[in-house]
Design a protein around this motif. Structure first.
Motif: not given
Length: 347
Positions: A149-150, A211-213, A229-230, A241-244
């Motif tokens: 998570n960024g 990383m996710l942002h 961004g969810f 948030q991660p997705m799939n």
């Protein structure tokens, strides 16, 4: 100006069942469960749900995007009894077409899941090879996806904050986040900020590479949003948030994993997941149940023990990754994985 969005579309046709058909299926399901084994004493509950939804983002800057989803699934809970011992289990299954669905397979899986809990006992405390079966590995992996998570990285909370481009896991571990993955129940061509989504490799053969942002964390770290961004609900705020997101499966069947560990423990159920782990250190100690493997074969059912390790360290010592990845209704998922050792606390 909004970025152009390349739309992915699921190549699936849902055959939504009628009310009368669902009623017949559930009645048949109840009868089959009760007839499966004399130790099955009750159907705890049966449920069927279907639904559809859509989302859109439109603004004065030219943003005009839409997505849609639909689904149907069944749920069954079974209660079993042997002598004075009573156990239960439940199973959720996404069904695309009931006319082609193997109801007998569903019955055997939910009943066996409950029956396999009978006559379970603790085992002596030990350190041994452990297999986290796909459902428990999915739960454990999902609890630690914040590692990528960024926003947490920017705040210095993530244990991976200084490990970019380092080997953090075994070379057998590759992790991908892809909201457009059409193998999943839901896909998203854009996130809740309107940013396009894409497939991203977070860990490449053990090396931490991405990383996710969302837009906020991306701006703070002088990069672009990854389309993650969810919102967790309509009225909630956007967060990373991660997705799939999934651990790429290997080649070994679950039986192969058991053969490879030879003597060890298979974790099939976890309890107290969020209370029993420390995200910052990645240490965990969780109550669990499952079965003991002896000479590569299932031996005896086990309950009332705890499994403990450090997640980052454990993921460096992988024996093998299974081939049993199952998306079902999940948005974070893992196949079964065999590890060199965990600490089991029992008798």
């Amino acid at each position: 100006k909004p970025e152009p969005i390349e739309y992915a579309k699921k190549d699936v046709t849902w055959n939504m069942a009628s009310t009368e058909y669902v009623k017949d299926v559930l009645q048949s399901l109840e009868a089959k469960i009760l007839a499966y084994d004399p130790r099955v004493i009750q159907v705890g509950y049966l449920d069927y749900s279907q639904g559809s939804g859509s989302r859109s983002i439109v603004n004065s800057l030219g943003m005009d995007v839409q997505d849609a989803d639909e689904m149907q699934y069944i749920v069954a809970s079974v209660v079993v009894k042997e002598e004075e011992e009573v156990k239960d289990a439940s199973l959720v299954e996404v069904v695309y077409d009931f006319e082609k669905y193997d109801l007998d397979s569903f019955v055997s899986r939910v009943c066996d899941k409950a029956l396999n809990k009978l006559k379970a006992t603790p085992i002596p405390s030990c350190t041994c090879p452990v297999i986290f079966e796909k459902d428990t590995m999915t739960s454990l992996f999902a609890a630690f996806t914040g590692l990528f998570n960024g926003e947490l990285m920017y705040k210095g909370i993530s244990p991976l904050k200084d490990k970019f481009n380092e080997q953090i896991f075994s070379e057998q571990i590759t992790i991908i986040d892809n909201p457009k993955n059409t193998d999943c129940l839901s896909i998203a061509n854009f996130d809740d900020e309107g940013c396009p989504t894409s497939s991203k490799t977070l860990v490449d053969h053990g090396k931490y590479v991405m990383m996710l942002h969302d837009t906020r964390s991306a701006n703070r770290m002088h990069t672009k949003s990854t389309g993650n961004g969810f919102k967790s609900g309509y009225a909630s705020s956007v967060s990373v948030q991660p997705m799939n997101c999934y651990i790429v499966p290997g080649n070994d069947s679950f039986e192969d994993l058991c053969t490879k560990i030879k003597d060890g423990f298979v974790v099939q159920n976890l309890a107290g997941l969020h209370a029993g782990l420390d995200f910052v250190s990645t240490n965990f100690s969780l109550q669990c149940s499952g079965f003991w493997v002896k000479d590569g074969k299932r031996d005896k059912n086990v309950t009332l023990v705890t499994v403990a390790n450090n997640f980052l360290n454990m993921m460096k010592h992988v024996i093998s990754v299974g081939n049993d990845l199952d998306w079902s209704y999940h948005q974070v998922v893992s196949p079964s994985i065999a590890f060199e050792e965990c600490t089991i606390s029992g008798e």
